[in-house]
Design a protein around this motif. Structure first.
Motif, PDB file in Angstrom:
ATOM      1  N   VAL A   4      99.338 -41.947 -47.061  1.00  0.00           N
ATOM      2  CA  VAL A   4      98.497 -41.234 -45.949  1.00  0.00           C
ATOM      3  C   VAL A   4      98.773 -39.766 -46.706  1.00  0.00           C
ATOM      4  O   VAL A   4      97.783 -38.937 -46.747  1.00  0.00           O
ATOM      5  CB  VAL A   4      99.314 -41.088 -44.617  1.00  0.00           C
ATOM      6  N   ALA A  61      95.465 -37.204 -47.988  1.00  0.00           N
ATOM      7  CA  ALA A  61      95.223 -35.839 -47.617  1.00  0.00           C
ATOM      8  C   ALA A  61      95.194 -35.047 -48.858  1.00  0.00           C
ATOM      9  O   ALA A  61      94.503 -34.002 -48.872  1.00  0.00           O
ATOM     10  CB  ALA A  61      96.473 -35.275 -46.474  1.00  0.00           C
ATOM     11  N   ARG A  89      95.069 -33.176 -41.277  1.00  0.00           N
ATOM     12  CA  ARG A  89      95.872 -33.197 -40.325  1.00  0.00           C
ATOM     13  C   ARG A  89      95.022 -32.565 -39.006  1.00  0.00           C
ATOM     14  O   ARG A  89      94.405 -31.478 -39.113  1.00  0.00           O
ATOM     15  CB  ARG A  89      97.092 -32.163 -40.387  1.00  0.00           C
ATOM     16  N   ILE A 114      91.437 -36.946 -46.083  1.00  0.00           N
ATOM     17  CA  ILE A 114      91.718 -36.924 -44.489  1.00  0.00           C
ATOM     18  C   ILE A 114      92.514 -35.669 -44.277  1.00  0.00           C
ATOM     19  O   ILE A 114      92.562 -35.109 -45.458  1.00  0.00           O
ATOM     20  CB  ILE A 114      92.338 -38.139 -44.271  1.00  0.00           C
ATOM     21  N   TRP A 138      95.860 -37.864 -37.748  1.00  0.00           N
ATOM     22  CA  TRP A 138      94.867 -37.786 -38.910  1.00  0.00           C
ATOM     23  C   TRP A 138      93.614 -37.958 -38.450  1.00  0.00           C
ATOM     24  O   TRP A 138      93.156 -38.872 -37.961  1.00  0.00           O
ATOM     25  CB  TRP A 138      95.250 -38.617 -40.080  1.00  0.00           C
ATOM     26  N   TYR A 197     101.404 -35.104 -36.669  1.00  0.00           N
ATOM     27  CA  TYR A 197      99.684 -34.855 -36.458  1.00  0.00           C
ATOM     28  C   TYR A 197      99.063 -36.162 -36.569  1.00  0.00           C
ATOM     29  O   TYR A 197      99.536 -37.237 -36.884  1.00  0.00           O
ATOM     30  CB  TYR A 197      99.434 -33.940 -37.549  1.00  0.00           C
ATOM     31  N   THR A 212     100.172 -42.006 -38.682  1.00  0.00           N
ATOM     32  CA  THR A 212     100.530 -42.782 -39.679  1.00  0.00           C
ATOM     33  C   THR A 212     100.946 -44.301 -39.090  1.00  0.00           C
ATOM     34  O   THR A 212     100.721 -45.251 -39.872  1.00  0.00           O
ATOM     35  CB  THR A 212     101.596 -42.005 -40.409  1.00  0.00           C
ATOM     36  N   SER A 223      90.471 -41.312 -35.140  1.00  0.00           N
ATOM     37  CA  SER A 223      91.877 -40.707 -35.489  1.00  0.00           C
ATOM     38  C   SER A 223      92.799 -41.530 -35.389  1.00  0.00           C
ATOM     39  O   SER A 223      92.727 -42.441 -34.434  1.00  0.00           O
ATOM     40  CB  SER A 223      91.729 -39.427 -34.730  1.00  0.00           C
TER      41      SER A 223
END
Length: 392
Positions: A180, A184, A191, A189, A205, A203, A147, A144
């Motif tokens: 990023v 998502a 949050r 990926i 990731w 968050y 960013t 995890s």
């Protein structure tokens, strides 16, 4: 068949768990009943849940989001972040987000080609694909990450973009946030936990498969039909334009999805509408009720045509982009606005004369929500001038 506004308001009260006798036992029931909870402002997810729960608890919402993972944050309809039940995540991805991701990828390639700084990025499509793969590998290596951490691991994420060159709001930004966000949007990926409290919008990731496990994504047409059916079950009867607006689909996509669902035509006070074939029987009127709904609450944001619940107060409670501020509801209508002063005190302003009985119920709801929040202050991102003036 004609379905009048009173019946639409009765359905809204009961299906959206706003009448006291219809409140939910848990947050997952809330999200499922409303299809999706707006999550542009993290506090809206919690406030939308608290007002609808028999035993409101922010801890219970956090547990569903981050421990049980029965709910998940996804980019979805209208390029907006929502919280949805985990089984609906692949449906939303196929029905809405894949199209959004394709547009976002094209936009980012165009920005790299035109606005790369100090020089444009050559062969931007290939460059972007490589950087996205490198970023996902870096995330998997960490398990995890934020960013900022990923930008430290992947040098290419520090590539600059000069946005709005020559204008007074010109800015120079790293490409990291856009890359990023695109990962998502493509469902690679997700949050995870916020870095701060439940009010935080920053968050950590996680890889999607490690957060939720393997999920099978349905065919786009089947996904759009499923999403349309769920929406009609929660927000119907409604107009076709309401579904088109809520999903962000083209009219062709909307009509194709509805053809698979097979709704029936009904007459609404605002014009022709549609409803599910097994949803024509009248819904019993609920007991009198009031609710304090947060900004961007799914009920207020569920339709494009809002006259049956907002009446003449639209300009007071919706901004120019159609975002709703925190609102006071009574028996299916918006009757006021509410907010919190800097110390957390909940205050409200009624826009119409509702009578002593309704005011007493509003005061009771203020006390109920205040007990949940304590001195926590949830600050709206889209306050209307009236709401801003109310809270000082």
């Amino acid at each position: 068949m004609r379905i009048d506004e009173a019946q639409r308001r009765a359905r809204l009260a009961r299906r959206h768990m706003l009448a006291a006798q219809d409140r939910a036992d848990d947050i997952t029931q809330v999200a499922d009943g409303l299809v999706a909870l707006h999550a542009t402002n993290p506090s809206s997810v919690f406030l939308s849940a608290l007002v609808r729960m028999r035993k409101p608890s922010t801890a219970a919402v956090e547990q569903a989001l981050y421990d049980d993972r029965s709910l998940v944050r996804v980019l979805g309809m209208r390029r907006t972040v929502f919280v949805v039940p985990r089984e609906l995540a692949p449906v939303v991805q196929a029905a809405c987000t894949d199209d959004v991701a394709a547009r976002e990828r094209r936009r980012l390639v165009q920005q790299l080609t035109r606005n790369g700084h100090p020089e444009p990025v050559p062969d931007a499509e290939t460059w972007l694909a490589t950087v996205m793969d490198e970023t996902e590998r870096a995330l998997r290596a960490r398990g995890s990450a934020t960013t900022q951490q990923l930008a430290g691991d992947v040098p290419s994420l520090r590539q600059k973009l000069l946005l709005s060159p020559g204008k007074k709001y010109e800015s120079l930004v790293n490409v990291a946030g856009s890359v990023v966000a695109l990962l998502a949007a493509e469902g690679r990926i997700v949050r995870g936990r916020p870095r701060g409290s439940w009010l935080s919008s920053q968050y950590v990731w996680e890889p999607m498969d490690s957060w939720l496990g393997d999920q099978e994504k349905p065919d786009p047409d089947a996904a759009r039909a499923e999403l349309a059916r769920r929406w009609l079950g929660a927000f119907g009867p409604a107009q076709v334009a309401d579904l088109k607006w809520w999903t962000g689909w083209t009219m062709a996509q909307t009509r194709k999805a509805l053809a698979a669902v097979g709704p029936v035509e009904v007459e609404l006070d605002c014009g022709p509408g549609i409803a599910l074939p097994d949803d024509l029987a009248p819904v019993p009127e609920p007991e009198p009720w009031v609710a304090l709904l947060p900004e961007l609450d799914p009920t207020a944001m569920g339709w494009a045509e809002r006259s049956f619940y907002v009446g003449e107060h639209r300009k007071a409670v919706f901004d120019g982009s159609g975002n709703v501020c925190p609102t006071v509801w009574a028996d299916g209508r918006i009757v006021g606005v509410w907010g919190q002063r800097p110390g957390g005190e909940i205050v409200y302003l009624l826009l119409t004369d509702v009578g002593a009985d309704v005011m007493a119920r509003v005061d009771a709801e203020v006390a109920r929500l205040g007990e949940c929040l304590g001195d926590v202050r949830a600050v709206p991102k889209f306050p209307t001038p009236l709401a801003r003036e109310l809270t000082g």
